[in-house]
Design a protein around this motif. Structure first.
Motif, PDB file in Angstrom:
ATOM      1  N   LEU A  91       8.953  -0.577   7.375  1.00 26.47           N
ATOM      2  CA  LEU A  91       7.713  -0.956   8.905  1.00 26.47           C
ATOM      3  C   LEU A  91       6.620  -1.996   8.723  1.00 26.47           C
ATOM      4  O   LEU A  91       6.331  -2.929   7.251  1.00 26.47           O
ATOM      5  N   ALA A  92       6.454  -3.103   9.270  1.00 22.88           N
ATOM      6  CA  ALA A  92       5.332  -3.872   9.302  1.00 22.88           C
ATOM      7  C   ALA A  92       4.168  -3.751   8.991  1.00 22.88           C
ATOM      8  O   ALA A  92       3.443  -2.362   9.082  1.00 22.88           O
ATOM      9  N   THR A  93       3.074  -4.567   8.071  1.00 25.97           N
ATOM     10  CA  THR A  93       2.262  -4.220   7.404  1.00 25.97           C
ATOM     11  C   THR A  93       1.271  -5.168   8.030  1.00 25.97           C
ATOM     12  O   THR A  93       1.087  -5.968   7.310  1.00 25.97           O
ATOM     13  N   THR A  94       0.734  -4.702   9.151  1.00 23.08           N
ATOM     14  CA  THR A  94      -0.658  -5.537   9.557  1.00 23.08           C
ATOM     15  C   THR A  94      -1.958  -5.854   9.091  1.00 23.08           C
ATOM     16  O   THR A  94      -2.480  -7.070  10.092  1.00 23.08           O
ATOM     17  N   ALA A  95      -2.399  -4.854   8.671  1.00 26.58           N
ATOM     18  CA  ALA A  95      -3.765  -5.288   9.136  1.00 26.58           C
ATOM     19  C   ALA A  95      -4.339  -5.340  10.876  1.00 26.58           C
ATOM     20  O   ALA A  95      -5.394  -6.079   9.866  1.00 26.58           O
ATOM     21  N   GLY A  96      -3.336  -5.578  10.929  1.00 24.96           N
ATOM     22  CA  GLY A  96      -4.290  -5.904  12.707  1.00 24.96           C
ATOM     23  C   GLY A  96      -4.399  -6.585  13.206  1.00 24.96           C
ATOM     24  O   GLY A  96      -3.905  -7.148  14.294  1.00 24.96           O
ATOM     25  N   SER A  97      -2.852  -8.087  12.544  1.00 25.48           N
ATOM     26  CA  SER A  97      -3.407  -9.147  12.565  1.00 25.48           C
ATOM     27  C   SER A  97      -2.021  -9.516  13.093  1.00 25.48           C
ATOM     28  O   SER A  97      -0.866  -9.396  12.303  1.00 25.48           O
ATOM     29  N   ARG A  98      -2.174 -10.143  13.994  1.00 28.26           N
ATOM     30  CA  ARG A  98      -0.281 -10.975  14.331  1.00 28.26           C
ATOM     31  C   ARG A  98       0.666 -12.073  13.130  1.00 28.26           C
ATOM     32  O   ARG A  98       1.105 -12.153  13.311  1.00 28.26           O
ATOM     33  N   ALA A  99      -0.522 -12.662  12.580  1.00 29.17           N
ATOM     34  CA  ALA A  99      -0.027 -13.225  11.513  1.00 29.17           C
ATOM     35  C   ALA A  99       0.634 -12.202  10.057  1.00 29.17           C
ATOM     36  O   ALA A  99       1.807 -13.456   9.945  1.00 29.17           O
ATOM     37  N   LEU A 100       0.339 -11.212   9.944  1.00 32.05           N
ATOM     38  CA  LEU A 100       1.145 -10.229   8.647  1.00 32.05           C
ATOM     39  C   LEU A 100       2.417  -9.580   9.526  1.00 32.05           C
ATOM     40  O   LEU A 100       2.918  -8.370   9.523  1.00 32.05           O
ATOM     41  N   ARG A 101       3.132 -10.165  10.985  1.00 27.55           N
ATOM     42  CA  ARG A 101       4.254  -9.250  11.229  1.00 27.55           C
ATOM     43  C   ARG A 101       5.651  -9.368  10.912  1.00 27.55           C
ATOM     44  O   ARG A 101       7.063  -8.331  11.088  1.00 27.55           O
ATOM     45  N   VAL A 102       5.396  -9.831   9.514  1.00 27.56           N
ATOM     46  CA  VAL A 102       7.259  -9.923   9.308  1.00 27.56           C
ATOM     47  C   VAL A 102       7.264  -8.683   8.165  1.00 27.56           C
ATOM     48  O   VAL A 102       5.669  -9.094   7.023  1.00 27.56           O
ATOM     49  N   PRO A 103       7.739  -7.442   7.896  1.00 30.63           N
ATOM     50  CA  PRO A 103       7.123  -6.413   7.512  1.00 30.63           C
ATOM     51  C   PRO A 103       7.477  -7.048   5.563  1.00 30.63           C
ATOM     52  O   PRO A 103       8.292  -7.728   5.028  1.00 30.63           O
ATOM     53  N   PRO A 104       6.756  -6.038   4.772  1.00 28.68           N
ATOM     54  CA  PRO A 104       7.125  -6.376   2.807  1.00 28.68           C
ATOM     55  C   PRO A 104       7.824  -5.332   2.688  1.00 28.68           C
ATOM     56  O   PRO A 104       8.946  -5.112   3.797  1.00 28.68           O
ATOM     57  N   GLY A 105       8.682  -6.599   1.835  1.00 29.00           N
ATOM     58  CA  GLY A 105       9.979  -6.134   1.632  1.00 29.00           C
ATOM     59  C   GLY A 105       9.711  -4.901   0.279  1.00 29.00           C
ATOM     60  O   GLY A 105      10.918  -4.426  -0.170  1.00 29.00           O
ATOM     61  N   ALA A 106       8.790  -4.034  -0.299  1.00 25.52           N
ATOM     62  CA  ALA A 106       8.560  -3.293  -1.715  1.00 25.52           C
ATOM     63  C   ALA A 106       7.117  -2.037  -1.178  1.00 25.52           C
ATOM     64  O   ALA A 106       6.694  -2.748   0.285  1.00 25.52           O
ATOM     65  N   ASP A 107       7.736  -1.124  -0.903  1.00 24.74           N
ATOM     66  CA  ASP A 107       6.281  -0.511  -0.805  1.00 24.74           C
ATOM     67  C   ASP A 107       5.176  -0.797  -1.816  1.00 24.74           C
ATOM     68  O   ASP A 107       5.720  -0.571  -3.185  1.00 24.74           O
ATOM     69  N   ALA A 108       4.339  -0.060  -0.876  1.00 23.68           N
ATOM     70  CA  ALA A 108       2.439   0.288  -2.515  1.00 23.68           C
ATOM     71  C   ALA A 108       3.452   1.437  -3.158  1.00 23.68           C
ATOM     72  O   ALA A 108       3.784   2.490  -2.674  1.00 23.68           O
ATOM     73  N   PRO A 109       2.841   1.012  -4.604  1.00 17.83           N
ATOM     74  CA  PRO A 109       2.902   2.546  -5.113  1.00 17.83           C
ATOM     75  C   PRO A 109       2.370   3.836  -4.652  1.00 17.83           C
ATOM     76  O   PRO A 109       3.157   4.580  -4.901  1.00 17.83           O
ATOM     77  N   VAL A 110       1.273   3.408  -3.821  1.00 16.88           N
ATOM     78  CA  VAL A 110       0.848   4.627  -3.361  1.00 16.88           C
ATOM     79  C   VAL A 110       1.841   5.534  -2.528  1.00 16.88           C
ATOM     80  O   VAL A 110       1.778   6.696  -2.072  1.00 16.88           O
ATOM     81  N   VAL A 111       2.748   4.529  -1.897  1.00 17.20           N
ATOM     82  CA  VAL A 111       3.713   5.493  -0.433  1.00 17.20           C
ATOM     83  C   VAL A 111       4.715   6.157  -1.396  1.00 17.20           C
ATOM     84  O   VAL A 111       5.459   6.409  -0.802  1.00 17.20           O
ATOM     85  N   THR A 112       5.313   5.305  -2.508  1.00 21.96           N
ATOM     86  CA  THR A 112       6.016   5.181  -3.309  1.00 21.96           C
ATOM     87  C   THR A 112       5.505   7.077  -3.831  1.00 21.96           C
ATOM     88  O   THR A 112       6.107   7.597  -4.419  1.00 21.96           O
TER      89      THR A 112
END
Length: 472
Positions: A91-112
């Motif tokens: 899922l895209a993780t954007t912080a609301g910015s169109r500059a970050l529309r490529v999804p991250p490759g891994a979960d943050a530890p809290v998501v894990t």
């Protein structure tokens, strides 16, 4: 069975877990109910940025675990939404910015941790872009990716921020609980404005790796919920610990009351009513003032701007396709047709000129801010032999595209000190919620939650949102 909106609004995680254990409810049915709520209600609110298409599958997996007698705890099968500055695989993780529309490759530890606990991750929530740290005149709840999130109590009013979508989604029963993040008020303030519970824990209890930063010294994820017990259960799962919670009592508690009078008559009235409630339930309430606040703010703000540039540029190097430096972000925004359409990027420009984190001036500012923030709480707690400090969280929500009026602004000392803070519904200004915050000393996270739960039980102040179009 089909769950109605009223069922969702009142249900707690322990109740839902018990019904699933007894075979009266499935995670699949619960998840479907929340997805229907999002489809029906979120067009009014714009709180949810993205739905995880695997959510029904996650729920079915939870039901299969439970059928085998392998449920992972109270959070197993419970739908959760995540603020969109938390790295989430697929899922895209954007912080609301169109500059970050490529999804991250891994979960943050809290998501894990949440996946390990069996939570059903429904999707991502809108937020004030870049955590409300792109401009001093940012519009709370607006991002270039998600537009303007509305306050569910009165739709033309601000949801505050920056965890705007998480607070609104919980208030509107679009998920059982949600994850927000805070650096300075970004959990407790929107919780107060949406009339829900928000808990800002001691930084470090939850890993902030994989979270778009402002300053890694005190950025932290935290739970947002309609009930304190649910916030405590979500908090435990985010830490990877035991999900059992025992509420406390007000009887015998010594509570310092930081009234912050004079900002708003309705706030003064709600705080006075909360003090009366404390005393009626056996607590001792003592009026206090927290010193050093102007000095804390004066030292903290320039230190935060320097830390923001350093920590954000380090994070950007983990995101393929994203700008790598503050200068590149500034240029991206200048070239984008949406990014600067509502407010500017003055803080980005300022961050590009800041001191290094090893500079003696920066180190002195950070040391001054942190030490004075801790003293402001520690000295008051010790002088009056207090268990917690209670203060108003927020004033009445202003117009969404209007200017932010001066309010009680009580999040600063706990945020800068790195101390726990939780906001609980306490009353209303007309149809607009007012919360009170319970602030504790070093490591007092569990005590703060227990006192907040006792206040919640005594006050029963939360209301279901009315979705009024406007109010005078």
């Amino acid at each position: 069975m089909e769950l109605l909106a009223a069922d969702l609004d009142q249900a707690t995680i322990p109740l839902l877990a018990r019904r699933m254990a007894e075979g009266e409810l499935t995670s699949a049915a619960l998840t479907a109910a929340y997805l229907r709520r999002i489809a029906e209600v979120d067009p009014l609110l714009r709180a949810v940025l993205a739905i995880d298409p695997t959510a029904p599958h996650q729920a079915e997996e939870s039901d299969r675990r439970r059928a085998r007698g392998q449920a992972r705890g109270l959070l197993d099968g419970i739908p959760v939404l995540l603020k969109d500055n938390i790295d989430t695989r697929g899922l895209a993780t954007t912080a609301g910015s169109r500059a970050l529309r490529v999804p991250p490759g891994a979960d943050a530890p809290v998501v894990t941790r949440l996946r390990d606990a069996g939570a059903v991750l429904l999707g991502k929530t809108n937020m004030t872009e870049w955590g409300n740290f792109r401009s001093p005149w940012a519009t709370s709840g607006w991002s270039a990716v998600g537009g303007q999130t509305a306050n569910p109590h009165v739709l033309d009013r601000t949801p505050c921020g920056s965890s705007s979508g998480s607070a609104v989604a919980v208030a509107a029963s679009l998920a059982q609980v949600a994850v927000g993040t805070e650096t300075n008020g970004s959990i407790v303030s929107p919780a107060g404005h949406a009339g829900v519970v928000g808990f800002k824990p001691t930084p470090g209890r939850i890993s902030n790796a994989g979270i778009v930063p402002i300053t890694s010294l005190r950025d932290t994820a935290g739970p947002m919920a309609r009930h304190v017990v649910d916030a405590a259960i979500l908090m435990a799962a985010m830490e990877g610990g035991d999900q059992v919670f025992t509420p406390g009592t007000l009887r015998g508690a010594r509570v310092g009351v930081w009234r912050r009078t004079g900002f708003d008559a309705d706030v003064d009235r709600v705080v006075a009513s909360a003090v009366e409630l404390l005393r009626d339930h056996g607590a001792t309430a003592v009026d206090v003032e927290l010193p050093y606040q102007d000095l804390v703010h004066a030292a903290d703000r320039p230190a935060m701007v320097a830390e923001f540039r350093h920590d954000l540029e380090r994070y950007l190097r983990t995101r393929p396709g994203a700008p790598r430096t503050m200068r590149e972000l500034v240029e991206f925004n200048e070239d984008d047709p949406v990014e600067l359409s509502v407010f500017g990027q003055e803080l980005f420009h300022e961050a590009g000129k800041t001191l290094s984190l090893s500079d003696p001036v920066h180190l002195r500012r950070r040391r001054t801010a942190t030490e004075l923030a801790r003293r402001s709480i520690d000295e008051v707690l010790a002088a009056h032999r207090l268990d917690v400090i209670m203060a108003p969280t927020n004033g009445p929500a202003w117009l969404a595209r209007g200017s932010d009026p001066a309010g009680p602004r009580t999040a600063l000392p706990a945020a800068v000190a790195g101390y726990p803070n939780t906001s609980v519904p306490a009353g209303f200004a007309g149809p607009l919620p007012i919360g009170v915050s319970f602030i504790g000393g070093r490591g007092a996270d569990d005590a703060v939650l227990r006192r907040a739960a006792a206040f919640e039980e005594a006050s029963r102040a939360r209301r279901t949102p009315a979705y009024l179009p406007s109010t005078p």
